[in-house]
Design a protein around this motif. Structure first.
Motif, PDB file in Angstrom:
ATOM      1  N   ALA A 149       0.833  -1.209   0.000  1.00 24.99           N
ATOM      2  CA  ALA A 149       0.000   0.000   0.000  1.00 24.99           C
ATOM      3  C   ALA A 149       0.870   1.262   0.000  1.00 24.99           C
ATOM      4  O   ALA A 149       0.600   2.221  -0.738  1.00 24.99           O
ATOM      5  CB  ALA A 149      -0.930  -0.002   1.216  1.00 24.99           C
ATOM      6  N   GLU A 150       1.937   1.270   0.814  1.00 23.72           N
ATOM      7  CA  GLU A 150       2.828   2.438   0.856  1.00 23.72           C
ATOM      8  C   GLU A 150       3.583   2.577  -0.454  1.00 23.72           C
ATOM      9  O   GLU A 150       3.792   3.695  -0.945  1.00 23.72           O
ATOM     10  CB  GLU A 150       3.801   2.285   2.018  1.00 23.72           C
ATOM     11  N   ALA A 151       3.998   1.448  -1.046  1.00 25.01           N
ATOM     12  CA  ALA A 151       4.710   1.493  -2.324  1.00 25.01           C
ATOM     13  C   ALA A 151       3.820   2.082  -3.414  1.00 25.01           C
ATOM     14  O   ALA A 151       4.257   2.934  -4.209  1.00 25.01           O
ATOM     15  CB  ALA A 151       5.176   0.086  -2.708  1.00 25.01           C
ATOM     16  N   PRO A 168      -2.357  -7.249  -0.871  1.00 25.18           N
ATOM     17  CA  PRO A 168      -1.597  -6.927   0.361  1.00 25.18           C
ATOM     18  C   PRO A 168      -0.295  -7.708   0.429  1.00 25.18           C
ATOM     19  O   PRO A 168      -0.160  -8.792  -0.135  1.00 25.18           O
ATOM     20  CB  PRO A 168      -2.558  -7.325   1.483  1.00 25.18           C
ATOM     21  N   GLY A 169       0.676  -7.138   1.142  1.00 29.60           N
ATOM     22  CA  GLY A 169       1.976  -7.784   1.298  1.00 29.60           C
ATOM     23  C   GLY A 169       3.082  -6.753   1.368  1.00 29.60           C
ATOM     24  O   GLY A 169       2.833  -5.574   1.680  1.00 29.60           O
ATOM     25  N   GLU A 170       4.294  -7.176   1.069  1.00 33.17           N
ATOM     26  CA  GLU A 170       5.453  -6.281   1.102  1.00 33.17           C
ATOM     27  C   GLU A 170       6.274  -6.445  -0.170  1.00 33.17           C
ATOM     28  O   GLU A 170       6.250  -7.507  -0.807  1.00 33.17           O
ATOM     29  CB  GLU A 170       6.342  -6.570   2.323  1.00 33.17           C
ATOM     30  N   LEU A 171       7.002  -5.387  -0.500  1.00 28.12           N
ATOM     31  CA  LEU A 171       7.862  -5.371  -1.680  1.00 28.12           C
ATOM     32  C   LEU A 171       9.255  -4.890  -1.290  1.00 28.12           C
ATOM     33  O   LEU A 171       9.410  -4.100  -0.353  1.00 28.12           O
ATOM     34  CB  LEU A 171       7.293  -4.431  -2.747  1.00 28.12           C
ATOM     35  N   PRO A 172      10.297  -5.332  -2.010  1.00 29.56           N
ATOM     36  CA  PRO A 172      11.641  -4.820  -1.733  1.00 29.56           C
ATOM     37  C   PRO A 172      11.732  -3.330  -2.038  1.00 29.56           C
ATOM     38  O   PRO A 172      11.216  -2.868  -3.059  1.00 29.56           O
ATOM     39  CB  PRO A 172      12.543  -5.635  -2.679  1.00 29.56           C
ATOM     40  N   VAL A 173      12.373  -2.593  -1.153  1.00 36.08           N
ATOM     41  CA  VAL A 173      12.516  -1.151  -1.349  1.00 36.08           C
ATOM     42  C   VAL A 173      13.262  -0.841  -2.642  1.00 36.08           C
ATOM     43  O   VAL A 173      12.906   0.094  -3.369  1.00 36.08           O
ATOM     44  CB  VAL A 173      13.246  -0.526  -0.138  1.00 36.08           C
ATOM     45  N   GLY A 179       1.982  -6.484  -5.953  1.00 36.09           N
ATOM     46  CA  GLY A 179       1.761  -7.616  -5.059  1.00 36.09           C
ATOM     47  C   GLY A 179       3.076  -8.036  -4.441  1.00 36.09           C
ATOM     48  O   GLY A 179       4.142  -7.510  -4.789  1.00 36.09           O
ATOM     49  N   PRO A 180       3.060  -8.985  -3.508  1.00 38.88           N
ATOM     50  CA  PRO A 180       4.286  -9.367  -2.801  1.00 38.88           C
ATOM     51  C   PRO A 180       5.403  -9.871  -3.721  1.00 38.88           C
ATOM     52  O   PRO A 180       6.574  -9.737  -3.388  1.00 38.88           O
ATOM     53  CB  PRO A 180       3.812 -10.481  -1.860  1.00 38.88           C
ATOM     54  N   LYS A 181       5.043 -10.448  -4.873  1.00 42.68           N
ATOM     55  CA  LYS A 181       6.050 -11.034  -5.763  1.00 42.68           C
ATOM     56  C   LYS A 181       6.150 -10.326  -7.106  1.00 42.68           C
ATOM     57  O   LYS A 181       6.909 -10.758  -7.975  1.00 42.68           O
ATOM     58  CB  LYS A 181       5.717 -12.519  -6.018  1.00 42.68           C
TER      59      LYS A 181
END
Length: 383
Positions: free
Chosen positions: A260-262, A285-290, A323-325
């Motif tokens: 979401a922040e990305a 939802p998830g996380e991504l590499p900066v 997405g996360p990937k």
């Protein structure tokens, strides 16, 4: 003290290996000398036998622990063992309790060559070779001083032991060869480190040049076109450019960022570059590499700026899929386009800020399509 310092040889990283090889030779000689010990130890003083067994114990210990003992300890053993061996050979006749005519050999003389090989690790080659010659002649001198004559067995074996300088010469050659290989490997590792550092610096310089092109030059170009007091938007862009140069980006030191922040950062970057861009977002939802987010953000910002520079008032839009990937940003416009197969030399923004930047991102890809009906810059990353 000066003479001793001159006689020492420079330690090398391969010395433990060479010392281990000498100890293994000693084990072979010890195994072959068991019978000689049983035959002759009874005619020699206890102190002499104990000293000889101590040398044998040092050989066995270094053969078993050369890879674990500290170098300082190993060098102490390599120094003490030859000195003790030479002392045994110089005093054997005074420790002998039988008849000189009954001498058949010295059991501690059998492994003397292996012990003398330790000298190649401690002293200069000439001194080591002289030590081997002395180990062959000292029993003769000891017998002559104690008995006034030299038993035939001792005289016959002396020539063989003096001739063992050839074995010492082999160890000297092996040590020199291995040390040379170690030096070459060390130089190769240093060169590799220097190459990695140089590549990292080149990458940093290239990234800095892209940031200057994307953020600073764009702001300066806008400022040059204006007359009078700069508007608040331009002031904001200038502050943003200074923050970029100072490395003051939020989340820069964080390895991962929420999707979401990305997406929020990507939308903001595209709107800052091209305010009237229509943006469609699809995310999970998830996380991504900066690093992936930052790289695509910067490339997308440059692509959006290019739509303003070259597409004029034509429609422009962007698609964001996150997405996360995966992460994909497509920046499009309906302008006149250009020949993507023949980028002009002056199009550094496309060459460096978009294509080269995405090429440097592991897992990154960039598809550039342009023609009369418009332009699409498709930026993507897959983890």
């Amino acid at each position: 003290m000066t003479l001793l310092r001159w006689a020492r040889t420079r330690p090398t990283p391969v010395d433990p290996l060479v010392g281990w090889l000498a100890s293994m030779l000693g084990l072979v000689l010890l195994a072959g000398g068991v019978g000689g010990f049983q035959e002759s130890h009874a005619s020699l003083a206890v102190w002499w036998n104990v000293a000889g067994l101590a040398v044998a114990a040092l050989i066995v210990m270094t053969a078993a622990t050369s890879w674990t003992l500290p170098t300082r300890t190993l060098r102490w053993i390599w120094t003490v063992a030859p000195l003790l061996q030479l002392t045994l050979l110089a005093t054997w006749a005074f420790a002998y309790t039988g008849s000189p005519d009954a001498v058949r050999g010295l059991w501690a003389w059998r492994f003397e060559t292996a012990v003398m090989c330790y000298l190649v690790l401690i002293v200069r080659p000439g001194v080591a070779l002289a030590g081997q010659v002395a180990s062959g002649l000292l029993p003769v001198l000891s017998a002559w001083l104690a008995f006034g004559t030299v038993p035939a067995a001792i005289a016959g074996q002396a020539a063989t032991h003096v001739g063992n300088v050839g074995i010492l010469a082999i160890f000297l050659g092996v040590r020199a060869l291995l040390a040379n290989v170690a030096d070459v490997e060390r130089d190769a590792r240093r060169h590799q480190r220097e190459t990695v550092v140089a590549r990292a610096r080149t990458a940093q310089h290239a990234e800095f040049a892209r940031v200057v092109h994307d953020e600073v030059l764009a702001t300066l170009t806008a400022a040059m076109r204006l007359e009078g007091e700069p508007p608040p938007e331009l002031r904001q862009e200038a502050r943003h450019a200074i923050g970029v140069i100072d490395g003051a980006r939020v989340g820069r030191d964080t390895p991962r960022v929420a999707v979401a922040e990305a997406v929020e950062n990507l939308v903001r970057a595209i709107r800052d570059a091209a305010p009237d861009t229509e943006i469609v977002v699809t995310s999970d939802p998830g996380e991504l590499p900066v690093r992936a987010v930052e790289t695509i953000r910067l490339a997308a910002s440059e692509a959006a700026r290019n739509t303003v520079r070259h597409a004029g008032a034509a429609a422009r839009w962007a698609e964001i899929e996150a997405g996360p990937k995966r992460l994909r940003v497509a920046v499009c416009d309906a302008g006149p386009g250009f020949d993507s197969e023949r980028l002009p030399e002056g199009r550094l923004g496309v060459r460096e800020s978009i294509l080269a930047r995405m090429e440097a991102l592991p897992g990154g890809d960039c598809v550039l399509e342009s023609g009369r009906t418009g332009t699409m810059v498709d930026l993507s990353w897959r983890g």
